[in-house]
Design a protein around this motif. Structure first.
Motif, PDB file in Angstrom:
ATOM      1  N   ILE A  92       8.583  12.296 -16.924  1.00 24.78           N
ATOM      2  CA  ILE A  92       7.981  11.878 -15.651  1.00 24.78           C
ATOM      3  C   ILE A  92       8.451  10.479 -15.268  1.00 24.78           C
ATOM      4  O   ILE A  92       8.871  10.235 -14.124  1.00 24.78           O
ATOM      5  N   LEU A  93       8.414   9.554 -16.211  1.00 19.88           N
ATOM      6  CA  LEU A  93       8.827   8.182 -15.912  1.00 19.88           C
ATOM      7  C   LEU A  93      10.326   8.089 -15.619  1.00 19.88           C
ATOM      8  O   LEU A  93      10.744   7.279 -14.775  1.00 19.88           O
ATOM      9  N   ASP A  94      11.129   8.903 -16.284  1.00 19.17           N
ATOM     10  CA  ASP A  94      12.567   8.909 -16.028  1.00 19.17           C
ATOM     11  C   ASP A  94      12.869   9.395 -14.613  1.00 19.17           C
ATOM     12  O   ASP A  94      13.748   8.853 -13.936  1.00 19.17           O
ATOM     13  N   ILE A  95      12.143  10.402 -14.153  1.00 21.69           N
ATOM     14  CA  ILE A  95      12.316  10.890 -12.778  1.00 21.69           C
ATOM     15  C   ILE A  95      11.927   9.797 -11.784  1.00 21.69           C
ATOM     16  O   ILE A  95      12.648   9.541 -10.808  1.00 21.69           O
ATOM     17  N   ILE A  96      10.794   9.137 -12.022  1.00 12.98           N
ATOM     18  CA  ILE A  96      10.348   8.061 -11.131  1.00 12.98           C
ATOM     19  C   ILE A  96      11.351   6.917 -11.122  1.00 12.98           C
ATOM     20  O   ILE A  96      11.724   6.399 -10.059  1.00 12.98           O
ATOM     21  N   CYS A  97      11.817   6.522 -12.291  1.00 13.41           N
ATOM     22  CA  CYS A  97      12.773   5.424 -12.407  1.00 13.41           C
ATOM     23  C   CYS A  97      14.077   5.739 -11.667  1.00 13.41           C
ATOM     24  O   CYS A  97      14.599   4.907 -10.927  1.00 13.41           O
ATOM     25  N   THR A  98      14.593   6.944 -11.852  1.00 14.53           N
ATOM     26  CA  THR A  98      15.840   7.332 -11.201  1.00 14.53           C
ATOM     27  C   THR A  98      15.662   7.437  -9.691  1.00 14.53           C
ATOM     28  O   THR A  98      16.547   7.017  -8.926  1.00 14.53           O
ATOM     29  N   ALA A  99      14.537   7.976  -9.246  1.00 12.35           N
ATOM     30  CA  ALA A  99      14.281   8.076  -7.800  1.00 12.35           C
ATOM     31  C   ALA A  99      14.182   6.685  -7.168  1.00 12.35           C
ATOM     32  O   ALA A  99      14.723   6.458  -6.076  1.00 12.35           O
ATOM     33  N   CYS A 100      13.511   5.766  -7.831  1.00 14.55           N
ATOM     34  CA  CYS A 100      13.401   4.394  -7.307  1.00 14.55           C
ATOM     35  C   CYS A 100      14.770   3.730  -7.251  1.00 14.55           C
ATOM     36  O   CYS A 100      15.102   3.061  -6.270  1.00 14.55           O
ATOM     37  N   PHE A 101      15.576   3.912  -8.288  1.00 16.76           N
ATOM     38  CA  PHE A 101      16.906   3.315  -8.311  1.00 16.76           C
ATOM     39  C   PHE A 101      17.776   3.893  -7.196  1.00 16.76           C
ATOM     40  O   PHE A 101      18.493   3.159  -6.512  1.00 16.76           O
ATOM     41  N   ALA A 102      17.719   5.204  -7.015  1.00 16.76           N
ATOM     42  CA  ALA A 102      18.502   5.842  -5.956  1.00 16.76           C
ATOM     43  C   ALA A 102      18.052   5.351  -4.582  1.00 16.76           C
ATOM     44  O   ALA A 102      18.888   5.104  -3.701  1.00 16.76           O
ATOM     45  N   GLU A 103      16.764   5.180  -4.395  1.00 17.45           N
ATOM     46  CA  GLU A 103      16.249   4.672  -3.114  1.00 17.45           C
ATOM     47  C   GLU A 103      16.705   3.238  -2.885  1.00 17.45           C
ATOM     48  O   GLU A 103      17.078   2.870  -1.764  1.00 17.45           O
ATOM     49  N   MET A 104      16.690   2.434  -3.933  1.00 14.62           N
ATOM     50  CA  MET A 104      17.125   1.038  -3.780  1.00 14.62           C
ATOM     51  C   MET A 104      18.611   0.960  -3.452  1.00 14.62           C
ATOM     52  O   MET A 104      19.033   0.129  -2.650  1.00 14.62           O
ATOM     53  N   CYS A 105      19.412   1.819  -4.052  1.00 19.05           N
ATOM     54  CA  CYS A 105      20.867   1.758  -3.846  1.00 19.05           C
ATOM     55  C   CYS A 105      21.326   2.477  -2.586  1.00 19.05           C
ATOM     56  O   CYS A 105      22.207   1.985  -1.880  1.00 19.05           O
ATOM     57  N   PHE A 106      20.758   3.637  -2.322  1.00 16.47           N
ATOM     58  CA  PHE A 106      21.294   4.488  -1.268  1.00 16.47           C
ATOM     59  C   PHE A 106      20.355   4.708  -0.088  1.00 16.47           C
ATOM     60  O   PHE A 106      20.740   5.341   0.884  1.00 16.47           O
ATOM     61  N   GLY A 107      19.135   4.228  -0.194  1.00 15.94           N
ATOM     62  CA  GLY A 107      18.176   4.421   0.891  1.00 15.94           C
ATOM     63  C   GLY A 107      18.488   3.513   2.065  1.00 15.94           C
ATOM     64  O   GLY A 107      19.268   2.566   1.961  1.00 15.94           O
ATOM     65  N   PRO A 108      17.872   3.804   3.206  1.00 15.55           N
ATOM     66  CA  PRO A 108      18.096   2.940   4.370  1.00 15.55           C
ATOM     67  C   PRO A 108      17.548   1.539   4.099  1.00 15.55           C
ATOM     68  O   PRO A 108      16.424   1.384   3.625  1.00 15.55           O
ATOM     69  N   GLN A 109      18.341   0.541   4.377  1.00 19.68           N
ATOM     70  CA  GLN A 109      17.956  -0.843   4.109  1.00 19.68           C
ATOM     71  C   GLN A 109      17.626  -1.553   5.420  1.00 19.68           C
ATOM     72  O   GLN A 109      18.385  -2.369   5.909  1.00 19.68           O
ATOM     73  N   SER A 110      16.485  -1.250   5.984  1.00 15.36           N
ATOM     74  CA  SER A 110      16.088  -1.906   7.230  1.00 15.36           C
ATOM     75  C   SER A 110      15.080  -3.008   6.928  1.00 15.36           C
ATOM     76  O   SER A 110      14.375  -2.983   5.929  1.00 15.36           O
ATOM     77  N   MET A 111      15.012  -3.970   7.789  1.00 19.82           N
ATOM     78  CA  MET A 111      14.104  -5.104   7.603  1.00 19.82           C
ATOM     79  C   MET A 111      12.644  -4.686   7.772  1.00 19.82           C
ATOM     80  O   MET A 111      11.748  -5.340   7.277  1.00 19.82           O
ATOM     81  N   ALA A 112      12.391  -3.592   8.480  1.00 17.22           N
ATOM     82  CA  ALA A 112      11.017  -3.155   8.723  1.00 17.22           C
ATOM     83  C   ALA A 112      10.360  -2.611   7.461  1.00 17.22           C
ATOM     84  O   ALA A 112       9.141  -2.598   7.347  1.00 17.22           O
ATOM     85  N   ASP A 113      11.157  -2.160   6.492  1.00 15.82           N
ATOM     86  CA  ASP A 113      10.621  -1.538   5.292  1.00 15.82           C
ATOM     87  C   ASP A 113      10.559  -2.503   4.110  1.00 15.82           C
ATOM     88  O   ASP A 113      10.622  -2.083   2.968  1.00 15.82           O
ATOM     89  N   THR A 114      10.438  -3.791   4.357  1.00 19.02           N
ATOM     90  CA  THR A 114      10.484  -4.747   3.254  1.00 19.02           C
ATOM     91  C   THR A 114       9.343  -4.561   2.279  1.00 19.02           C
ATOM     92  O   THR A 114       9.524  -4.711   1.074  1.00 19.02           O
ATOM     93  N   SER A 115       8.148  -4.201   2.753  1.00 17.63           N
ATOM     94  CA  SER A 115       7.035  -3.999   1.815  1.00 17.63           C
ATOM     95  C   SER A 115       7.261  -2.741   0.985  1.00 17.63           C
ATOM     96  O   SER A 115       6.997  -2.743  -0.220  1.00 17.63           O
ATOM     97  N   LEU A 116       7.763  -1.686   1.586  1.00 20.86           N
ATOM     98  CA  LEU A 116       8.063  -0.467   0.842  1.00 20.86           C
ATOM     99  C   LEU A 116       9.199  -0.714  -0.149  1.00 20.86           C
ATOM    100  O   LEU A 116       9.134  -0.268  -1.296  1.00 20.86           O
ATOM    101  N   ASN A 117      10.218  -1.457   0.278  1.00 20.87           N
ATOM    102  CA  ASN A 117      11.318  -1.789  -0.631  1.00 20.87           C
ATOM    103  C   ASN A 117      10.820  -2.614  -1.797  1.00 20.87           C
ATOM    104  O   ASN A 117      11.280  -2.445  -2.925  1.00 20.87           O
ATOM    105  N   SER A 118       9.890  -3.513  -1.550  1.00 20.02           N
ATOM    106  CA  SER A 118       9.330  -4.333  -2.627  1.00 20.02           C
ATOM    107  C   SER A 118       8.556  -3.474  -3.615  1.00 20.02           C
ATOM    108  O   SER A 118       8.675  -3.657  -4.832  1.00 20.02           O
ATOM    109  N   ILE A 119       7.778  -2.546  -3.109  1.00 18.77           N
ATOM    110  CA  ILE A 119       7.006  -1.655  -3.985  1.00 18.77           C
ATOM    111  C   ILE A 119       7.942  -0.803  -4.834  1.00 18.77           C
ATOM    112  O   ILE A 119       7.735  -0.647  -6.038  1.00 18.77           O
ATOM    113  N   ILE A 120       8.987  -0.280  -4.207  1.00 14.81           N
ATOM    114  CA  ILE A 120       9.953   0.544  -4.946  1.00 14.81           C
ATOM    115  C   ILE A 120      10.661  -0.291  -6.000  1.00 14.81           C
ATOM    116  O   ILE A 120      10.851   0.152  -7.140  1.00 14.81           O
TER     117      ILE A 120
END
Length: 179
Positions: A82-110
């Motif tokens: 479970i933790l490996d799936i969460i860790c990989t999903a967070c890493f993929a979101e940080m690297c490949f997710g949309p990087q807009s300034m509006a999502d700074t709180s969501l990016n911080s949480i991730i």
């Protein structure tokens, strides 16, 4: 004069990009090597112990269930999956997710979630590997675990791969057969 400075700055940026790409290539090669060696180990032990669904050793994330089963800590294997799936999903979101300034709180949480889960996944992988090594080589298990920690987990899968044919691993655990 401005063109010369621009050329030097451009060359510097290109060198930095080349270094970053080389580092990412080395990380990708090490990750692939770890995956292959660990999967061979898990598949071999699953075959010898007659576990059903031996192919789970080759499925990313689900192979951590088999690692927990072989280590005798099935619940830790489930938690690690479970933790490996969460860790990989967070890493993929940080690297490949949309990087807009509006999502700074969501990016911080991730980012914080990844920073929390990544060391836990590392520690649980080392813990389960240590349990397996303790069964096979009780005298050397602590030293091998230190080697795993100091090599950032790179040697973990190689050590497990080398232990795949040891007779101590080939005998199933006493008790009911877990499939």
């Amino acid at each position: 004069m401005g063109g010369f400075v621009f050329s030097i700055m451009f060359a510097f940026v290109m060198w930095m990009a080349a270094i970053a790409m080389a580092i990412m290539a080395v990380i990708a090669i090490c990750a692939l090597m770890n995956y292959i060696f660990e999967s061979i180990f898990l598949y071999r032990v699953s075959q010898i112990r007659n576990y059903s669904h031996g192919f789970l050793a080759w499925i990313p994330f689900l192979n951590k269930l088999r690692l927990g089963q072989i280590a005798g800590k099935k619940n830790v294997g489930i938690l690690l999956t479970i933790l490996d799936i969460i860790c990989t999903a967070c890493f993929a979101e940080m690297c490949f997710g949309p990087q807009s300034m509006a999502d700074t709180s969501l990016n911080s949480i991730i980012s914080i979630l990844w920073l929390v889960t990544f060391p836990i996944v590392f520690i649980l992988n080392i813990y389960l590997s240590h349990r397996i090594m303790k069964k096979v080589m009780p005298r050397w298990a602590d030293l091998l675990t230190l080697a795993n920690v100091f090599t950032a987990g790179i040697s973990r899968s190689i050590i497990l791969f080398l232990l795949r044919n040891r007779k101590e691993l080939l005998v199933p655990e006493p008790g009911p057969m877990i499939s």
